[in-house]
Design a protein around this motif. Sequence first.
Motif, PDB file in Angstrom:
ATOM      1  N   GLY A   5      38.334  64.575 -78.186  1.00  0.00           N
ATOM      2  CA  GLY A   5      37.542  63.562 -77.502  1.00  0.00           C
ATOM      3  C   GLY A   5      38.035  63.319 -76.081  1.00  0.00           C
ATOM      4  O   GLY A   5      37.245  63.191 -75.140  1.00  0.00           O
ATOM      5  N   LEU A   6      39.357  63.267 -75.925  1.00  0.00           N
ATOM      6  CA  LEU A   6      39.927  63.069 -74.594  1.00  0.00           C
ATOM      7  C   LEU A   6      39.666  64.276 -73.696  1.00  0.00           C
ATOM      8  O   LEU A   6      39.347  64.133 -72.507  1.00  0.00           O
ATOM      9  N   PHE A   7      39.798  65.463 -74.257  1.00  0.00           N
ATOM     10  CA  PHE A   7      39.612  66.683 -73.465  1.00  0.00           C
ATOM     11  C   PHE A   7      38.161  66.804 -72.971  1.00  0.00           C
ATOM     12  O   PHE A   7      37.911  67.025 -71.772  1.00  0.00           O
ATOM     13  N   PHE A   8      37.210  66.657 -73.877  1.00  0.00           N
ATOM     14  CA  PHE A   8      35.806  66.827 -73.477  1.00  0.00           C
ATOM     15  C   PHE A   8      35.304  65.639 -72.656  1.00  0.00           C
ATOM     16  O   PHE A   8      34.363  65.800 -71.865  1.00  0.00           O
ATOM     17  N   SER A   9      35.934  64.480 -72.801  1.00  0.00           N
ATOM     18  CA  SER A   9      35.591  63.363 -71.919  1.00  0.00           C
ATOM     19  C   SER A   9      35.992  63.672 -70.482  1.00  0.00           C
ATOM     20  O   SER A   9      35.225  63.432 -69.536  1.00  0.00           O
ATOM     21  N   GLY A  10      37.207  64.214 -70.308  1.00  0.00           N
ATOM     22  CA  GLY A  10      37.630  64.618 -68.970  1.00  0.00           C
ATOM     23  C   GLY A  10      36.779  65.741 -68.405  1.00  0.00           C
ATOM     24  O   GLY A  10      36.464  65.766 -67.207  1.00  0.00           O
ATOM     25  N   LEU A  11      36.369  66.674 -69.287  1.00  0.00           N
ATOM     26  CA  LEU A  11      35.513  67.760 -68.833  1.00  0.00           C
ATOM     27  C   LEU A  11      34.141  67.229 -68.388  1.00  0.00           C
ATOM     28  O   LEU A  11      33.556  67.710 -67.405  1.00  0.00           O
ATOM     29  N   TRP A  57      32.994  70.926 -54.913  1.00  0.00           N
ATOM     30  CA  TRP A  57      33.198  70.315 -56.231  1.00  0.00           C
ATOM     31  C   TRP A  57      33.852  68.941 -56.096  1.00  0.00           C
ATOM     32  O   TRP A  57      33.445  67.986 -56.764  1.00  0.00           O
ATOM     33  N   HIS A  58      34.841  68.847 -55.250  1.00  0.00           N
ATOM     34  CA  HIS A  58      35.500  67.559 -55.035  1.00  0.00           C
ATOM     35  C   HIS A  58      34.527  66.555 -54.424  1.00  0.00           C
ATOM     36  O   HIS A  58      34.537  65.362 -54.787  1.00  0.00           O
ATOM     37  N   TYR A  59      33.716  67.006 -53.514  1.00  0.00           N
ATOM     38  CA  TYR A  59      32.780  66.096 -52.845  1.00  0.00           C
ATOM     39  C   TYR A  59      31.690  65.614 -53.806  1.00  0.00           C
ATOM     40  O   TYR A  59      31.315  64.443 -53.801  1.00  0.00           O
ATOM     41  N   GLN A  60      31.184  66.493 -54.654  1.00  0.00           N
ATOM     42  CA  GLN A  60      30.093  66.135 -55.556  1.00  0.00           C
ATOM     43  C   GLN A  60      30.545  65.169 -56.649  1.00  0.00           C
ATOM     44  O   GLN A  60      29.803  64.247 -57.010  1.00  0.00           O
ATOM     45  N   SER A  61      31.721  65.379 -57.174  1.00  0.00           N
ATOM     46  CA  SER A  61      32.205  64.513 -58.270  1.00  0.00           C
ATOM     47  C   SER A  61      33.071  63.371 -57.788  1.00  0.00           C
ATOM     48  O   SER A  61      33.455  62.512 -58.594  1.00  0.00           O
ATOM     49  N   SER A  62      33.407  63.353 -56.521  1.00  0.00           N
ATOM     50  CA  SER A  62      34.230  62.289 -55.943  1.00  0.00           C
ATOM     51  C   SER A  62      35.556  62.201 -56.703  1.00  0.00           C
ATOM     52  O   SER A  62      36.241  63.191 -56.897  1.00  0.00           O
ATOM     53  N   ALA A  63      35.904  60.986 -57.156  1.00  0.00           N
ATOM     54  CA  ALA A  63      37.165  60.817 -57.892  1.00  0.00           C
ATOM     55  C   ALA A  63      37.089  61.375 -59.306  1.00  0.00           C
ATOM     56  O   ALA A  63      38.113  61.480 -59.997  1.00  0.00           O
ATOM     57  N   GLY A  64      35.888  61.730 -59.761  1.00  0.00           N
ATOM     58  CA  GLY A  64      35.746  62.269 -61.112  1.00  0.00           C
ATOM     59  C   GLY A  64      36.469  63.582 -61.313  1.00  0.00           C
ATOM     60  O   GLY A  64      36.900  63.897 -62.421  1.00  0.00           O
ATOM     61  N   PHE A  65      36.626  64.371 -60.248  1.00  0.00           N
ATOM     62  CA  PHE A  65      37.321  65.649 -60.387  1.00  0.00           C
ATOM     63  C   PHE A  65      38.793  65.418 -60.728  1.00  0.00           C
ATOM     64  O   PHE A  65      39.331  66.040 -61.651  1.00  0.00           O
ATOM     65  N   ASP A  66      39.445  64.541 -59.997  1.00  0.00           N
ATOM     66  CA  ASP A  66      40.863  64.261 -60.263  1.00  0.00           C
ATOM     67  C   ASP A  66      41.039  63.532 -61.593  1.00  0.00           C
ATOM     68  O   ASP A  66      41.997  63.806 -62.336  1.00  0.00           O
ATOM     69  N   LEU A  67      40.130  62.612 -61.899  1.00  0.00           N
ATOM     70  CA  LEU A  67      40.244  61.873 -63.152  1.00  0.00           C
ATOM     71  C   LEU A  67      40.003  62.784 -64.355  1.00  0.00           C
ATOM     72  O   LEU A  67      40.709  62.705 -65.366  1.00  0.00           O
ATOM     73  N   GLY A  68      39.021  63.660 -64.248  1.00  0.00           N
ATOM     74  CA  GLY A  68      38.775  64.601 -65.338  1.00  0.00           C
ATOM     75  C   GLY A  68      39.928  65.561 -65.526  1.00  0.00           C
ATOM     76  O   GLY A  68      40.284  65.919 -66.662  1.00  0.00           O
ATOM     77  N   THR A  69      40.529  65.979 -64.418  1.00  0.00           N
ATOM     78  CA  THR A  69      41.713  66.844 -64.522  1.00  0.00           C
ATOM     79  C   THR A  69      42.845  66.132 -65.239  1.00  0.00           C
ATOM     80  O   THR A  69      43.544  66.715 -66.081  1.00  0.00           O
ATOM     81  N   LEU A  70      43.042  64.864 -64.928  1.00  0.00           N
ATOM     82  CA  LEU A  70      44.111  64.087 -65.576  1.00  0.00           C
ATOM     83  C   LEU A  70      43.852  63.946 -67.068  1.00  0.00           C
ATOM     84  O   LEU A  70      44.778  64.098 -67.885  1.00  0.00           O
ATOM     85  N   TYR A  71      42.624  63.666 -67.458  1.00  0.00           N
ATOM     86  CA  TYR A  71      42.295  63.513 -68.880  1.00  0.00           C
ATOM     87  C   TYR A  71      42.574  64.797 -69.655  1.00  0.00           C
ATOM     88  O   TYR A  71      43.151  64.757 -70.751  1.00  0.00           O
ATOM     89  N   THR A  72      42.148  65.909 -69.112  1.00  0.00           N
ATOM     90  CA  THR A  72      42.360  67.176 -69.810  1.00  0.00           C
ATOM     91  C   THR A  72      43.840  67.559 -69.871  1.00  0.00           C
ATOM     92  O   THR A  72      44.293  68.155 -70.853  1.00  0.00           O
TER      93      THR A  72
END
Length: 269
Positions: free
Chosen positions: A139-145, A210-225
């Motif tokens: 759940g944590l992995f696919f949430s970050g993805l 990719w960073h621009y489109q997802s904003s902070a979501g890229f770094d946050l998703g990386t952290l979750y995974t």
Amino acid sequence: MLGRAQALSNARQMTKALVACRILRLATTIQRVPPPRNSSRELTDCITSSQTDFFPQSASLKSSADLPVHYDRQPAKSSFHLMQAEASSNDKFQTYDGVPISLGSPTIAAILAFVFPGAGHAYQGRTLKALLYSVCILGLFFSGLWIGQGKVVYSSWTKEDFRWQYALQAAVGLPAAPAAVQAYWIKHYNQPLASGWMAKPNSLQTLSDWHYQSSAGFDLGTLYTMIAGILNLLVVFDAYSGPLPPPKQNSKKNKKTPAAGEPASKTED
């Protein structure tokens, strides 16, 4: 006529006596308790006396002391005791807090836990933990993805894009394996496989987009995974080592210092 009636009466008494003796023997066997000192002799005398009443010729039967009586005086072993006996002779069983647990091969359990979260515990029969770890980690992995729009897990080891985060993401096992497959395919065939799922960006400009489109979501998703991979490493260790034994109480804390003039006494835990 009277003789026939007497024979029928003796036959009924004989039947009742045999049934009573059978019930007494069955009840004693089920309870699995040692019989009284003379219980086996009484059972034999009961049957012998009943036979003597109806068959006078059986009076010459041997005494009850000479008759062989087969009785299992050992109490029945419960399934728990059988597991303990098997645990002492089988390396696959380990005892924790007095309870034998079958953990199978620790190496196989660790490999399965690394390949897929919870698979090692399912192999060991620890179903509840297997379900808990699988749901939480996946759940944590696919949430970050999902937060990173499916682009935060990829394998790249170039100087321009050294993706060291994938080393921790890969610890999730099979869910992160497509990134390694894509990296191998791109290296040998210079193009992503299929739809490019978990493939690395083809340029630094693509990575910037990719960073621009997802904003902070890229770094946050990386952290979750990454956290999901670290948690699965702990699950692998738990599958290999098994449950932790209960902590031992320190007996020194329970010992009281005797007062002056009083004899020292030992305090048991």
